[in-house]
Scaffold this motif. Structure first.
Motif, mmCIF file in Angstrom:
data_model
loop_
_atom_site.group_PDB
_atom_site.id
_atom_site.type_symbol
_atom_site.label_atom_id
_atom_site.label_comp_id
_atom_site.label_asym_id
_atom_site.label_seq_id
_atom_site.Cartn_x
_atom_site.Cartn_y
_atom_site.Cartn_z
ATOM 1 N N GLY A 67 0.834 -1.190 0.000
ATOM 2 C CA GLY A 67 0.000 0.000 0.000
ATOM 3 C C GLY A 67 0.869 1.240 0.000
ATOM 4 O O GLY A 67 1.922 1.269 0.649
ATOM 5 N N VAL A 68 0.443 2.251 -0.735
ATOM 6 C CA VAL A 68 1.167 3.523 -0.790
ATOM 7 C C VAL A 68 0.154 4.643 -0.608
ATOM 8 O O VAL A 68 -0.869 4.673 -1.294
ATOM 9 C CB VAL A 68 1.914 3.708 -2.138
ATOM 10 N N VAL A 69 0.456 5.548 0.326
ATOM 11 C CA VAL A 69 -0.415 6.699 0.563
ATOM 12 C C VAL A 69 0.412 7.961 0.389
ATOM 13 O O VAL A 69 1.440 8.135 1.055
ATOM 14 C CB VAL A 69 -1.029 6.674 1.982
ATOM 15 N N VAL A 70 -0.013 8.816 -0.526
ATOM 16 C CA VAL A 70 0.638 10.109 -0.750
ATOM 17 C C VAL A 70 -0.434 11.194 -0.699
ATOM 18 O O VAL A 70 -1.613 10.915 -0.929
ATOM 19 C CB VAL A 70 1.404 10.146 -2.094
ATOM 20 N N THR A 114 -8.583 1.026 4.719
ATOM 21 C CA THR A 114 -8.975 0.327 3.496
ATOM 22 C C THR A 114 -7.842 -0.574 3.008
ATOM 23 O O THR A 114 -8.068 -1.732 2.640
ATOM 24 C CB THR A 114 -9.367 1.337 2.391
ATOM 25 N N LEU A 115 -6.626 -0.062 3.020
ATOM 26 C CA LEU A 115 -5.476 -0.865 2.597
ATOM 27 C C LEU A 115 -5.283 -2.065 3.522
ATOM 28 O O LEU A 115 -5.022 -3.173 3.054
ATOM 29 C CB LEU A 115 -4.214 -0.002 2.543
ATOM 30 N N LEU A 116 -5.416 -1.848 4.824
ATOM 31 C CA LEU A 116 -5.280 -2.957 5.771
ATOM 32 C C LEU A 116 -6.363 -4.014 5.532
ATOM 33 O O LEU A 116 -6.082 -5.211 5.597
ATOM 34 C CB LEU A 116 -5.339 -2.452 7.210
ATOM 35 N N ASN A 117 -7.573 -3.579 5.244
ATOM 36 C CA ASN A 117 -8.662 -4.517 4.965
ATOM 37 C C ASN A 117 -8.429 -5.293 3.669
ATOM 38 O O ASN A 117 -8.971 -6.370 3.489
ATOM 39 C CB ASN A 117 -10.008 -3.795 4.904
ATOM 40 N N ASN A 118 -7.631 -4.727 2.781
ATOM 41 C CA ASN A 118 -7.298 -5.402 1.527
ATOM 42 C C ASN A 118 -6.023 -6.222 1.657
ATOM 43 O O ASN A 118 -5.445 -6.636 0.662
ATOM 44 C CB ASN A 118 -7.183 -4.387 0.388
ATOM 45 N N ARG A 119 -5.586 -6.432 2.894
ATOM 46 C CA ARG A 119 -4.493 -7.351 3.216
ATOM 47 C C ARG A 119 -3.174 -7.024 2.523
ATOM 48 O O ARG A 119 -2.589 -7.853 1.844
ATOM 49 C CB ARG A 119 -4.916 -8.779 2.926
ATOM 50 N N ILE A 120 -2.723 -5.796 2.717
ATOM 51 C CA ILE A 120 -1.413 -5.427 2.195
ATOM 52 C C ILE A 120 -0.316 -6.085 3.029
ATOM 53 O O ILE A 120 -0.540 -6.481 4.175
ATOM 54 C CB ILE A 120 -1.227 -3.890 2.176
#
Length: 188
Positions: A67-70, A114-120
């Protein structure tokens, strides 16, 4: 017509055998006869069977997703960084999920969840300018998940960071111009 992914169960049913036999045959396991391996592989090829990546990731407990958040992508810096992340991740066999915080803390918290729920498998983040609380980032560290800060970081969160040194970079550039005799220096 609804799309439905072909499963090992479909192949097993067609060949009147067990799912485990089909699975072992596709893995070229020594306990499966060459004739059965050929039947399974021929049918899988004819039906264009592909293993379900979600099922494989659950089995291995690895999802091959970063996951990448910018804060934004309009800024040239982040678009270049994102391209570099994508290239390195693809070379290592990983996929990348990019999200934008738009410099809003609540949005950052939402996209991290959301990223955690998508199992990154890990997170790379440039925290928003509003990020003063960091419980959503502590959660990642507490899970033992790799976390890397880029551009900015939260001092209280123990994680790796990749940062530019704008002050020393600017200082060196101006110093170079002065030492080469330039007298009228402008910055755009």
């Amino acid at each position: 017509m609804l799309y439905r992914q072909l499963t090992l169960k479909d192949i097993a049913k067609e060949l009147n055998t067990s799912v485990s036999t089909v699975s072992r045959a596709l893995k070229d396991h020594h306990s499966i006869s060459p004739e059965m391996k050929k039947k399974v592989n021929d049918l899988a090829s004819r039906w264009d069977y592909h293993p379900n990546p979600t099922a494989l990731s659950l089995l291995k407990n690895k999802h091959y997703t970063i996951g990448v958040v910018v804060p934004e992508i309009a800024q040239n810096y982040f678009s270049i960084v994102m391209e570099g992340i994508e290239d390195a991740a693809n070379q290592a066999g990983y996929h990348v999920m990019f999200c934008l915080s738009k410099e809003i803390l609540q949005r950052e918290i939402n996209v991290v969840n959301t990223l955690l729920n998508n199992r990154i498998d890990g997170l790379i983040i440039a925290p928003s300018k509003e990020t003063v609380s960091h419980e959503h980032l502590d959660c990642i560290v507490n899970r033992g998940m790799p976390l890397i800060f880029i551009d900015r970081y939260c001092e209280a969160v123990p994680a790796s960071r990749v940062l530019g040194d704008d002050y020393n970079g600017s200082f060196s550039a101006v110093e170079h111009l002065i030492l080469t005799g330039r007298k009228r220096i402008a910055h755009i």
